[in-house]
Each structure stands twice: as structure tokens, then as C-alpha cells.
Design an enzyme around this catalytic site. Structure first.
Site, PDB file in Angstrom:
ATOM      1  N   GLY A  10       0.829  -1.215   0.000  1.00 44.84           N
ATOM      2  CA  GLY A  10       0.000   0.000   0.000  1.00 44.84           C
ATOM      3  C   GLY A  10       0.850   1.247   0.000  1.00 44.84           C
ATOM      4  N   ALA A  14      -0.751   5.933   4.786  1.00 50.24           N
ATOM      5  CA  ALA A  14      -0.349   5.070   5.900  1.00 50.24           C
ATOM      6  C   ALA A  14       0.916   4.285   5.540  1.00 50.24           C
ATOM      7  CB  ALA A  14      -1.484   4.118   6.259  1.00 50.24           C
ATOM      8  N   GLY A  15       0.929   3.668   4.351  1.00 52.33           N
ATOM      9  CA  GLY A  15       2.085   2.871   3.945  1.00 52.33           C
ATOM     10  C   GLY A  15       3.325   3.737   3.792  1.00 52.33           C
ATOM     11  N   PHE A 118     -14.879  21.738  10.892  1.00 50.00           N
ATOM     12  CA  PHE A 118     -15.231  20.476  10.254  1.00 50.00           C
ATOM     13  C   PHE A 118     -16.331  19.808  11.063  1.00 50.00           C
ATOM     14  CE2 PHE A 118     -13.676  17.557   6.929  1.00 50.00           C
ATOM     15  CZ  PHE A 118     -13.069  18.478   6.084  1.00 50.00           C
ATOM     16  N   ASP A 212      -8.908  -5.412  -1.005  1.00 48.82           N
ATOM     17  CA  ASP A 212      -8.064  -6.607  -1.185  1.00 48.82           C
ATOM     18  C   ASP A 212      -7.367  -7.035   0.106  1.00 48.82           C
ATOM     19  OD1 ASP A 212      -8.597  -6.451  -3.914  1.00 48.82           O
ATOM     20  OD2 ASP A 212      -6.759  -5.337  -4.339  1.00 48.82           O
ATOM     21  N   GLN A 231     -19.217   4.177   6.323  1.00 49.98           N
ATOM     22  CA  GLN A 231     -19.573   5.598   6.349  1.00 49.98           C
ATOM     23  C   GLN A 231     -20.148   6.081   5.023  1.00 49.98           C
ATOM     24  OE1 GLN A 231     -16.608   9.113   6.923  1.00 49.98           O
ATOM     25  NE2 GLN A 231     -17.968   9.089   8.686  1.00 49.98           N
ATOM     26  N   HIS A 233     -20.920   9.452   3.154  1.00 47.54           N
ATOM     27  CA  HIS A 233     -20.628  10.889   3.218  1.00 47.54           C
ATOM     28  C   HIS A 233     -21.866  11.619   2.730  1.00 47.54           C
ATOM     29  CE1 HIS A 233     -18.819  14.769   2.520  1.00 47.54           C
ATOM     30  NE2 HIS A 233     -17.698  14.369   3.082  1.00 47.54           N
ATOM     31  N   LEU A 243     -16.863  13.031  -4.457  1.00 43.04           N
ATOM     32  CA  LEU A 243     -17.025  13.787  -3.220  1.00 43.04           C
ATOM     33  C   LEU A 243     -17.057  15.293  -3.427  1.00 43.04           C
ATOM     34  CD1 LEU A 243     -17.051  13.202  -0.165  1.00 43.04           C
ATOM     35  CD2 LEU A 243     -14.697  13.982  -0.161  1.00 43.04           C
ATOM     36  N   GLU A 246     -16.457  18.006   2.784  1.00 40.15           N
ATOM     37  CA  GLU A 246     -17.098  18.619   3.941  1.00 40.15           C
ATOM     38  C   GLU A 246     -16.542  20.016   4.201  1.00 40.15           C
ATOM     39  OE1 GLU A 246     -17.888  15.788   7.048  1.00 40.15           O
ATOM     40  OE2 GLU A 246     -17.077  17.208   8.491  1.00 40.15           O
ATOM     41  N   ARG A 277     -21.166  12.964  10.178  1.00 42.86           N
ATOM     42  CA  ARG A 277     -21.635  12.465   8.883  1.00 42.86           C
ATOM     43  C   ARG A 277     -22.784  11.476   8.973  1.00 42.86           C
ATOM     44  NH1 ARG A 277     -15.595  11.921   6.220  1.00 42.86           N
ATOM     45  NH2 ARG A 277     -15.397  14.170   5.905  1.00 42.86           N
ATOM     46  N   HIS A 348     -18.246   6.224   1.521  1.00 41.25           N
ATOM     47  CA  HIS A 348     -17.025   7.020   1.607  1.00 41.25           C
ATOM     48  C   HIS A 348     -15.889   6.364   2.369  1.00 41.25           C
ATOM     49  CE1 HIS A 348     -14.703  10.666   1.594  1.00 41.25           C
ATOM     50  NE2 HIS A 348     -14.692  10.758   2.912  1.00 41.25           N
ATOM     51  N   GLU A 378      -6.646   3.107   6.538  1.00 37.32           N
ATOM     52  CA  GLU A 378      -8.079   2.793   6.422  1.00 37.32           C
ATOM     53  C   GLU A 378      -8.364   1.295   6.484  1.00 37.32           C
ATOM     54  OE1 GLU A 378     -10.161   5.070   3.489  1.00 37.32           O
ATOM     55  OE2 GLU A 378     -11.944   3.803   3.633  1.00 37.32           O
ATOM     56  N   ARG A 389     -16.700   7.893  11.794  1.00 36.72           N
ATOM     57  CA  ARG A 389     -15.484   8.710  11.779  1.00 36.72           C
ATOM     58  C   ARG A 389     -15.822  10.181  11.582  1.00 36.72           C
ATOM     59  NH1 ARG A 389     -12.107  10.967   7.687  1.00 36.72           N
ATOM     60  NH2 ARG A 389     -13.159  10.005   5.911  1.00 36.72           N
ATOM     61  N   SER A 394      -9.121  10.894   9.395  1.00 36.30           N
ATOM     62  CA  SER A 394      -8.566   9.715   8.743  1.00 36.30           C
ATOM     63  C   SER A 394      -7.138   9.948   8.251  1.00 36.30           C
ATOM     64  CB  SER A 394      -9.445   9.285   7.574  1.00 36.30           C
ATOM     65  OG  SER A 394      -8.785   8.298   6.844  1.00 36.30           O
TER      66      SER A 394
HETATM   67  C1  LIG Z   1     -12.519  11.659  -2.149  1.00 39.90           C
HETATM   68  C2  LIG Z   1     -12.002  11.463  -0.754  1.00 39.90           C
HETATM   69  C3  LIG Z   1     -11.703  12.562   0.031  1.00 39.90           C
HETATM   70  C4  LIG Z   1     -11.226  12.391   1.325  1.00 39.90           C
HETATM   71  N1  LIG Z   1     -10.913  13.496   2.078  1.00 39.90           N
HETATM   72  C5  LIG Z   1     -10.410  13.324   3.322  1.00 39.90           C
HETATM   73  C6  LIG Z   1     -10.006  14.452   4.089  1.00 39.90           C
HETATM   74  O1  LIG Z   1     -10.081  15.597   3.660  1.00 39.90           O
HETATM   75  N2  LIG Z   1      -9.520  14.236   5.344  1.00 39.90           N
HETATM   76  C7  LIG Z   1      -9.396  12.983   5.864  1.00 39.90           C
HETATM   77  O2  LIG Z   1      -8.928  12.842   6.996  1.00 39.90           O
HETATM   78  N3  LIG Z   1      -9.741  11.888   5.136  1.00 39.90           N
HETATM   79  C8  LIG Z   1     -10.239  12.032   3.880  1.00 39.90           C
HETATM   80  N4  LIG Z   1     -10.585  10.923   3.151  1.00 39.90           N
HETATM   81  C9  LIG Z   1     -10.261   9.587   3.675  1.00 39.90           C
HETATM   82  C10 LIG Z   1      -8.769   9.341   3.506  1.00 39.90           C
HETATM   83  O3  LIG Z   1      -8.308   9.963   2.340  1.00 39.90           O
HETATM   84  C11 LIG Z   1      -8.442   7.852   3.414  1.00 39.90           C
HETATM   85  O4  LIG Z   1      -9.057   7.157   4.454  1.00 39.90           O
HETATM   86  C12 LIG Z   1      -6.928   7.627   3.513  1.00 39.90           C
HETATM   87  O5  LIG Z   1      -6.245   8.470   2.612  1.00 39.90           O
HETATM   88  C13 LIG Z   1      -6.581   6.172   3.260  1.00 39.90           C
HETATM   89  O6  LIG Z   1      -5.186   6.046   3.158  1.00 39.90           O
HETATM   90  P1  LIG Z   1      -4.494   4.616   3.183  1.00 39.90           P
HETATM   91  O7  LIG Z   1      -3.038   4.878   3.175  1.00 39.90           O
HETATM   92  O8  LIG Z   1      -5.044   3.812   4.272  1.00 39.90           O
HETATM   93  O9  LIG Z   1      -4.973   3.924   1.823  1.00 39.90           O
HETATM   94  P2  LIG Z   1      -5.037   4.424   0.284  1.00 39.90           P
HETATM   95  O10 LIG Z   1      -4.582   5.819   0.108  1.00 39.90           O
HETATM   96  O11 LIG Z   1      -6.396   4.077  -0.203  1.00 39.90           O
HETATM   97  O12 LIG Z   1      -3.952   3.497  -0.412  1.00 39.90           O
HETATM   98  C14 LIG Z   1      -4.140   2.110  -0.567  1.00 39.90           C
HETATM   99  C15 LIG Z   1      -2.919   1.556  -1.258  1.00 39.90           C
HETATM  100  O13 LIG Z   1      -2.968   0.134  -1.260  1.00 39.90           O
HETATM  101  C16 LIG Z   1      -2.637  -0.355  -2.525  1.00 39.90           C
HETATM  102  N5  LIG Z   1      -3.269  -1.668  -2.690  1.00 39.90           N
HETATM  103  C17 LIG Z   1      -4.536  -2.032  -2.383  1.00 39.90           C
HETATM  104  N6  LIG Z   1      -4.733  -3.326  -2.680  1.00 39.90           N
HETATM  105  C18 LIG Z   1      -3.575  -3.801  -3.174  1.00 39.90           C
HETATM  106  C19 LIG Z   1      -3.139  -5.056  -3.681  1.00 39.90           C
HETATM  107  N7  LIG Z   1      -3.949  -6.110  -3.745  1.00 39.90           N
HETATM  108  N8  LIG Z   1      -1.875  -5.171  -4.126  1.00 39.90           N
HETATM  109  C20 LIG Z   1      -1.030  -4.109  -4.098  1.00 39.90           C
HETATM  110  N9  LIG Z   1      -1.387  -2.904  -3.634  1.00 39.90           N
HETATM  111  C21 LIG Z   1      -2.630  -2.746  -3.180  1.00 39.90           C
HETATM  112  C22 LIG Z   1      -3.153   0.715  -3.478  1.00 39.90           C
HETATM  113  O14 LIG Z   1      -2.530   0.621  -4.725  1.00 39.90           O
HETATM  114  C23 LIG Z   1      -2.767   1.972  -2.705  1.00 39.90           C
HETATM  115  O15 LIG Z   1      -1.422   2.289  -2.954  1.00 39.90           O
HETATM  116  C24 LIG Z   1     -11.067  11.088   1.850  1.00 39.90           C
HETATM  117  C25 LIG Z   1     -11.363   9.989   1.057  1.00 39.90           C
HETATM  118  C26 LIG Z   1     -11.854  10.166  -0.211  1.00 39.90           C
HETATM  119  C27 LIG Z   1     -12.218   8.949  -1.014  1.00 39.90           C
END
Ligand SMILES: Cc1cc2nc3c(=O)[nH]c(=O)nc-3n(C[C@H](O)[C@H](O)[C@H](O)COP(=O)(O)OP(=O)(O)OC[C@H]3O[C@@H](n4cnc5c(N)ncnc54)[C@H](O)[C@@H]3O)c2cc1C
Length: 575
Positions: A10, A14-15, A118, A212, A231, A233, A243, A246, A277, A348, A378, A389, A394
Site C-alpha cells: 500500500g 499510511a504505507g 469540520f 483486497d 460511512q 458521506h 465527493l 465537507e 456524517r 465514503h 483505512e 469517523r 482519517s
Molecule cells: C474523495 C475522498 C476525500 C477524502 N478526504 C479526506 C479528508 O479531507 N480528510 C481525511 O482525513 N480523510 C479524507 N478521506 C479519507 C482518507 O483519504 C483515506 O481514508 C486515507 O487516505 C486512506 O489512506 P491509506 O493509506 O489507508 O490507503 P489508500 O490511500 O487508499 O492506499 C491504498 C494503497 O494500497 C494499494 N493496494 C490495495 N490493494 C492492493 C493489492 N492487492 N496489491 C497491491 N497494492 C494494493 C493501493 O494501490 C494503494 O497504494 C477522503 C477519502 C476520499 C475517497
């Protein structure tokens, strides 16, 4: 067989934040990060509104305690409060650290980081980069990965978690470019695979948010926590579902029904449009059900409400939320300076996920941990969001727990040997799985089964839930599971076979859907985002506890884990 000290799956916030922390802590460690997209195309890049932290730049009366309280109340008291305390206490530090890495936050006139209102937050504490906050942060983190020499495998699809003898030993991955299969062994495996918005037919999430990591964890026999809490939105752009942040309401926009009323006065009079939300989404759904939604021709009885920015004025709209203006303009030809934006709830965020402790170690049961397996962001459930949330918490979770998990892993792998892995066995099994999909003489197209699945989840496990609907939904999923065994692929090739990837993703979606529905059916109360018409009240006596759902092809087994209450006793939740 490839070999790394640590493999992170990922490339979102986070990653990437975990990888940076590991590299900073011990530059000698061999860290790799794999993503099925390019890291900067992870869904994190789409985050708009901001990241919460009590910097007190705008509101000197703010405190970490207030942030923690808002988060716990927002969670409908299901969040684990020890985890929330860490989130709120470490927030200012991680945001300043991001700034030092180079993230370009929006500023106050005196040069300090700007902060805005917010939903559900009692003070103006959300830091932002206009309405492109995720973009600003993720790009800088990926730059830092390169600086620290983290090896990046982009556009590789991870198919399997290797879990043996109570410990994680590596992953099996597939290169999308040419179909090469590789086994990677590692002293520690971390999942940061994001959410599952694509389980539903209308979502703000990207196409890669297919759950996944959750499905691979479930298939490996490990539990998933609180999957019933999905959730919605409140303001997805009608009809596309993308989106409208907010932040738009944080900057002062109104929600208006077909009668021209700011209807939130009837649902959350003290917070109005800035209620959490779950409450705001239910209010919109309720207005639409009561016939006070709007049709595209402006008449009553339609399936959206209006988000009205007009009183904010052009200058404020263009400087604070320019991307939202652009989205409405580009996708539905609305000029939000002069016209209200049509919106309705859209899926969302996933509050539940892979259960972890505060160091990111994955739980294998109610009191046990699995060796060498970690998760954050996430896809994980630590649980800081409980049943609902708050916006801007997040990105914060990703950075706080990405950093914390990274720091823990850097210590964890010291003096550990590489695990023994039977490479040939895993290669053969993965090859057989792919070959079976390519060769099966099926009768269904992937899109057919996926559309039916997404419609089923949307209808049977949406904002308002009933036992009849959920039972019917589970029966339909069983049929769809059988149809999945009969899908056929046109593309038999190994070069950029996106059809094959979609088939693998569909398997993840269906497993995640079954876990959501089963967990929801068995929670006989309404709490946060989970609302049941037959049990409309929260029931702390019987359900102040986390669901732990264990998947097997034969069925799903549920257990429950107590909530960690250290700071605030549960109260009635009113806004
Ligand atoms: C439109 C939108 C707006 C948002 N706005 C906000 C905000 O303003 N403030 C806030 O706090 N939160 C917001 N959120 C929520 C927040 O953005 C996400 O919860 C957070 O960014 C998730 O980050 P993550 O690192 O956990 O995963 P992600 O950023 O979703 O990354 C997941 C990673 O895993 C990889 N991956 C997945 N499955 C596999 C697989 N099988 N093999 C290899 N790689 C894989 C993907 O390629 C990707 O690199 C928003 C979300 C959305 C959708």
C-alpha cells in the site's frame, strides 16, 4: 524468491508514512513498498478537506482533550479511547513534521498553518492545503521515500498473504505489466491497503478501493473488526457520487431541501450542517424519503438535495474550495458561484478493518496477536473511529499510526532471521488460481456480476437497514458467489491483463460484502453509521463491544471484544 526485511503493501498515506519512519529509524533496514497503482495514485491523493490537529493557530481554547472527546462522541462511544488519546495527543507533532518534510499547507496571514471548521469538531482545528490536502501530503511523502531509498514496486498486485505457524512470512505478488509471479519473504509484513468503497454502486472512492487487504486477511483465517460500520458521506455529487468535500460546509455552505429550508435545524440544531456524517447522511436520506428531495428540473420529490454556496461569494469559493467548484463544473456543468450543487449520500469510508493494537500489530483473536503482521490506515481498525469517523481524522490516523507502526516494526525486525518459505508451493498455487480464472468456461461477464453485487449491497445494507433486507442480501450474495465461479475472461494474455485484476478484485469485494452484511445482521442496535429500523436505539447493555468476524467459505463466525473506555463514560449523543 525476493527478500526484504520489511514489505509494506500500500502506497497511500499510511504505507508511505510507515516506510519513511522505518528508514529514518534504521537506515540499514531493507524496506520495500508495493502498490497495485503507482503510490501517488493511491486514494489518499484525492483527500480534500484536511487533517485535524490542535495546533491552536485559530482557536487558542482548543486542546487534545477536546479533540479526543469530539472523536469519541463522534464514534458513538465505540472507539477505543487509549487509541484516540494517542491520535489526539500526537496530532500537532505529526502535522508539524509533515510541514518540515515540505508539505505546503494553506497559511494564515501571519504565516502559521491555517485551520478550519469540520463536522463534529467543536473547534476550528482542521489544517488544509486548499481542498487538495491529500495531494499535498502524499506527493511529499513519496518524494521522501525516494530520498530514503525505499524500494518501490509499483503496479504489482499482491494476491496472497503468506501466513504459517501463527506468523506472517511474506506475500505473493503479480506484476501487472507482464504477468510475472513472485514470492517475497520478509521479517515483517505490513498492510496499508486502504478501503472498500467499490463494494457499493455509488462511492467517492477510487476504482482501486476494493478491500483486497481485508479479503486476504480474512482468507488467511484472521478476524475483521466492526465491518458493519460503513460511512456514507452526506455530500456526494449527484448523480456521479464523487465527493464534494465537507470543507465546503466547514466554510459555510447550506443544505437545502425542495421547500427551500435548511432542514438540518430539525436534526442537529446546535451544529446544523456541521453535524457528524452519520447524522447528516441520515437527515438527507430522510428528507428524500419524505418527498422533500429535488428533481433535476427543480420540482419536489427527487433524489437529491441542494448544497448552496452562493452566499459565500466567488472569492471565498475560489480560494478555499476551488477543486469542489471545478468538480461540479466539470462533471455536472454547475457553476457553484451562481447555482446550488445537487448532492446525496455516497459511500465514503470503512470504519472497520483488520484489528490491530496501538503498535499496529494484527490481532488473531480476542486476546492474541499474530507474529510479524502489521496494519495501519483505512484498512486497519485500531479503533479510533468506532461507529462513525469524523472528517479530517482519517488522514491523521494514517500519519499517526503509520508513523507509530513504522517505529515499532523497525525495532521488531532487529535480530530476526528471515522466515523459511516454500517458494515453489506458493508459486504453483498462485499459478493455478490464475490459470483457473483464465480458462474457466463461464457464462458471466465480470461487470455483470460486479454490478449485481454492488446493487445488492447498496439495496440491502445501506443507510437504513432491516433484518429482512439484510437476510435477502446474504442469500443473493451466495448466488453471486456461485456466479463468480462461472465468469469468463476475454483476455488470456499476460501483458497488462486488467480483466484478470478485476476478477481478483471482485473476489475481494464479495468476501468483504459478506462480512459487512453478516456483522450488520447480528448487531441488534443502532449506533453511528449502523442504523436498523427494528432496533432504532443504541444499546450499551448488550452492544457496547466490537464485532470480530471470522470468514471461511463455509460461513462466518462472530465473536465480540470489549471497548476500551479510559477517558469518557458513554452518554446520550446529541448535537
Ligand atoms: C474523495 C475522498 C476525500 C477524502 N478526504 C479526506 C479528508 O479531507 N480528510 C481525511 O482525513 N480523510 C479524507 N478521506 C479519507 C482518507 O483519504 C483515506 O481514508 C486515507 O487516505 C486512506 O489512506 P491509506 O493509506 O489507508 O490507503 P489508500 O490511500 O487508499 O492506499 C491504498 C494503497 O494500497 C494499494 N493496494 C490495495 N490493494 C492492493 C493489492 N492487492 N496489491 C497491491 N497494492 C494494493 C493501493 O494501490 C494503494 O497504494 C477522503 C477519502 C476520499 C475517497
Amino acid at each position: 524468491m525476493l527478500e526484504h526485511d520489511i514489505i509494506i503493501v500500500g502506497g497511500g498515506l499510511a504505507g508511505c508514512r510507515a516506510a519513511v519512519e522505518i528508514a529514518r529509524t534504521d537506515p540499514n533496514l531493507n524496506v520495500a513498498l508495493v502498490a497495485k497503482t503507482h503510490p501517488i495514485r493511491s486514494h489518499s491523493v484525492a483527500a480534500q478537506g484536511g487533517i485535524a490537529a490542535t495546533l491552536k493557530n485559530v482557536d487558542s481554547a482548543d486542546s487534545w482533550e477536546a479533540h479526543a472527546f469530539d472523536t469519541v462522541k463522534g464514534s458513538d462511544y465505540l472507539a477505543d479511547q487509549d487509541a484516540v488519546e494517542i491520535l489526539a495527543r500526537e496530532a500537532p507533532d505529526v502535522v508539524i513534521d509533515l510541514e518540515h518534510m515540505g508539505v505546503l499547507f494553506s497559511r494564515l496571514p501571519d504565516g502559521r498553518i491555517a485551520q478550519r471548521a469540520f463536522g463534529g469538531h467543536s473547534h476550528n482545528r482542521t489544517c488544509y492545503a486548499a481542498d487538495k490536502t491529500g495531494h499535498a501530503i502524499l506527493h511529499e511523502l513519496v518524494n521522501n521515500l525516494r530520498r530514503y531509498g525505499v524500494q518501490i514496486y509499483d503496479e504489482w498486485y499482491v494476491m496472497r498473504l503468506i501466513l504459517e505457524d501463527g506468523g506472517a512470512k511474506g506475500v505473493v505478488m503479480y506484476r501487472i505489466l507482464d504477468g510475472e509471479l513472485v514470492v517475497v519473504r520478509a521479517k515483517a509484513v505490513m498492510f496499508a491497503t486502504g478501503g472498500y468503497g467499490r463494494v457499493y454502486n455509488t462511492t467517492s472512492n477510487d476504482y482501486a478501493s476494493t478491500g483486497d487487504g481485508l479479503a486476504m486477511t480474512a482468507i488467511a483465517g484472521l478476524p475483521l473488526e466492526d465491518m458493519e460500520f460503513v460511512q456514507f458521506h452526506p455530500t456526494g455529487l449527484y448523480p456521479v457520487g464523487v465527493l464534494i468535500s465537507e470543507a465546503v460546509r466547514g466554510e459555510g455552505a447550506y443544505l437545502i431541501n425542495s421547500e427551500g429550508d435548511r432542514f438540518m435545524a430539525n436534526y442537529a440544531p446546535s451544529r446544523m450542517e456541521l453535524a457528524p456524517r452519520d447524522i447528516t447522511s441520515r437527515a438527507i436520506a430522510q428528507e428524500i424519503l419524505a418527498g422533500r428531495g429535488i428533481h433535476p428540473d427543480g420540482s419536489a420529490g427527487g433524489s437529491f438535495v441542494h448544497l448552496d454556496l452562493r452566499h459565500m461569494g466567488k472569492e471565498k469559493i475560489m480560494s478555499r474550495v476551488p477543486f469542489c467548484w471545478e468538480e461540479a463544473h466539470r462533471l455536472v456543468s454547475i457553476d457553484a458561484v451562481h447555482q446550488p450543487i445537487p448532492v446525496r449520500p455516497t459511500v465514503h469510508y470503512s470504519m472497520g478493518g483488520i484489528p490491530v493494537n496501538i503498535d499496529g500489530q494484527v490481532r488473531s483473536g480476542l486476546d492474541s496477536l499474530i507474529d510479524g503482521f502489521f496494519a495501519a490506515g483505512e484498512c486497519a481498525c485500531v479503533s479510533v473511529h468506532g461507529a462513525n469517523r469524523l472528517g479530517s481524522n482519517s488522514l491523521l490516523e494514517c500519519v499517526v499510526y503509520g508513523r507509530k507502526t513504522g517505529a515499532f516494526i523497525a525495532q521488531f525486525v532487529q535480530n530476526r532471521k528471515h522466515p523459511v518459505v516454500d517458494e515453489q508451493r506458493y508459486l504453483t498455487e498462485a499459478q493455478q488460481q490464475i490459470q483457473a480464472l483464465l480458462e474457466q468456461p463461464g457464462q458471466y461477464r465480470i461487470a455483470q456480476v460486479r454490478d449485481a453485487f454492488q446493487d445488492c449491497m447498496t439495496k440491502h445494507c445501506g443507510v437504513f437497514r432491516t433484518p429482512e433486507l439484510m437476510r435477502e442480501g446474504l442469500e443473493q450474495l451466495q448466488k453471486l458467489q456461485q456466479q463468480y465461479q462461472q465468469i469468463y475472461l476475454d483476455d488470456q494474455g499476460s501483458c497488462w491483463n486488467t480483466e484478470l485484476i478485476e476478477a481478483l478484485e471482485l473476489r475481494s469485494l464479495i468476501i468483504v460484502g459478506q462480512l459487512i452484511l453478516t456483522s450488520a445482521l447480528n448487531r441488534l442496535e443502532s449506533r453511528g453509521s449502523h442504523f436498523r429500523e427494528d432496533y432504532a436505539q443504541r444499546d450499551d447493555t448488550n452492544f457496547l463491544k466490537h464485532t470480530m468476524a471470522y470468514y471461511s467459505p463455509a460461513g462466518i463466525d462472530l465473536q465480540y471484544r470489549p471497548v476500551n473506555i479510559t477517558l469518557f463514560e458513554p452518554q446520550e449523543r446529541k448535537y
